[in-house]
Design an enzyme around this catalytic site. Sequence first.
Site, mmCIF file in Angstrom:
data_model
loop_
_atom_site.group_PDB
_atom_site.id
_atom_site.type_symbol
_atom_site.label_atom_id
_atom_site.label_comp_id
_atom_site.label_asym_id
_atom_site.label_seq_id
_atom_site.Cartn_x
_atom_site.Cartn_y
_atom_site.Cartn_z
ATOM 1 N N THR A 157 -15.774 -7.883 -18.553
ATOM 2 C CA THR A 157 -14.663 -7.018 -18.964
ATOM 3 C C THR A 157 -13.630 -7.933 -19.610
ATOM 4 O OG1 THR A 157 -13.332 -7.257 -16.949
ATOM 5 C CG2 THR A 157 -15.034 -5.535 -16.935
ATOM 6 N N VAL A 213 -13.885 -15.218 -12.487
ATOM 7 C CA VAL A 213 -12.553 -15.189 -13.108
ATOM 8 C C VAL A 213 -12.651 -15.703 -14.547
ATOM 9 C CG1 VAL A 213 -10.228 -16.159 -13.020
ATOM 10 C CG2 VAL A 213 -11.405 -15.512 -10.899
ATOM 11 N N LYS A 214 -12.113 -14.908 -15.460
ATOM 12 C CA LYS A 214 -12.103 -15.327 -16.864
ATOM 13 C C LYS A 214 -10.760 -15.974 -17.181
ATOM 14 C CE LYS A 214 -14.608 -12.541 -20.211
ATOM 15 N NZ LYS A 214 -14.487 -11.314 -21.015
ATOM 16 N N THR A 215 -10.812 -17.179 -17.749
ATOM 17 C CA THR A 215 -9.587 -17.806 -18.245
ATOM 18 C C THR A 215 -9.775 -18.087 -19.742
ATOM 19 O OG1 THR A 215 -10.291 -20.088 -17.775
ATOM 20 C CG2 THR A 215 -9.124 -18.935 -16.012
#
Length: 217
Positions: A27, A82-84
């Site tokens: 997402t 977790v997207k960074t």
Amino acid sequence: MKLFVDTGSIKEIETIAALGILDGVTTNPSLLAKEPGDFRQNLKRICDIVKGPVSGEVTATDFAGMLQQGRDIAKIDPHMVVKTPLTRDGIRACKQLSGEGIRVNVTLCFTPAQALLAAKAGASYVSPFVGRLDDISTNGMDVVREIVQIFDNYEFPTEILVASCRHPIHVVEAARLGADIATCPPAVIEALFNHPLTNIGLEKFLKDWEKAQAIKA
Ligand code: E4P
């Protein structure tokens, strides 16, 4: 190669998951912003459906804010990744969160040099955006090819998650190059199934079968 769906829609995820070929979900803030309800609850529901890696992105742009949001996202479910973003603070946050045992997907990657930084920061995944590169007349798949070569040279464990896939050729090329994952919108996954000769062939098989049954009867 693993296949992820790139959407925040629970309905779409349920439909694709029912096909039995779905390995995970990505997402981003644009996708989650379209969905009603609390984003944490939505991500939790997605994890329950997919039971595989689900990427949720931080919206903070500073290191401390990314750490706080990243830890918060990771608490939603053990499947959360977790997207960074591929910024200086994003790479620092990736290093820190990965060190805490949180899986990180470094997103918005557009060059092999950026992918190298993500690998060095201990990212579990790096997401080169092939469609957005194609959009500006740069071959996105050339970038994936170079990343595959670099990661192979040094045996980096970071998985190459080919993102921004716009059509089945992107998926096939990702597989040919040995990328680990392709993430696609639901319409692209649906398109993977389609070939007119499959439909024509099936129609003929069934007609021939019915004809034979009628003669035998
Ligand atoms: C991946 O994680 C991104 O959400 C996505 O693939 C972006 O795709 P787009 O360029 O079609 O928005």
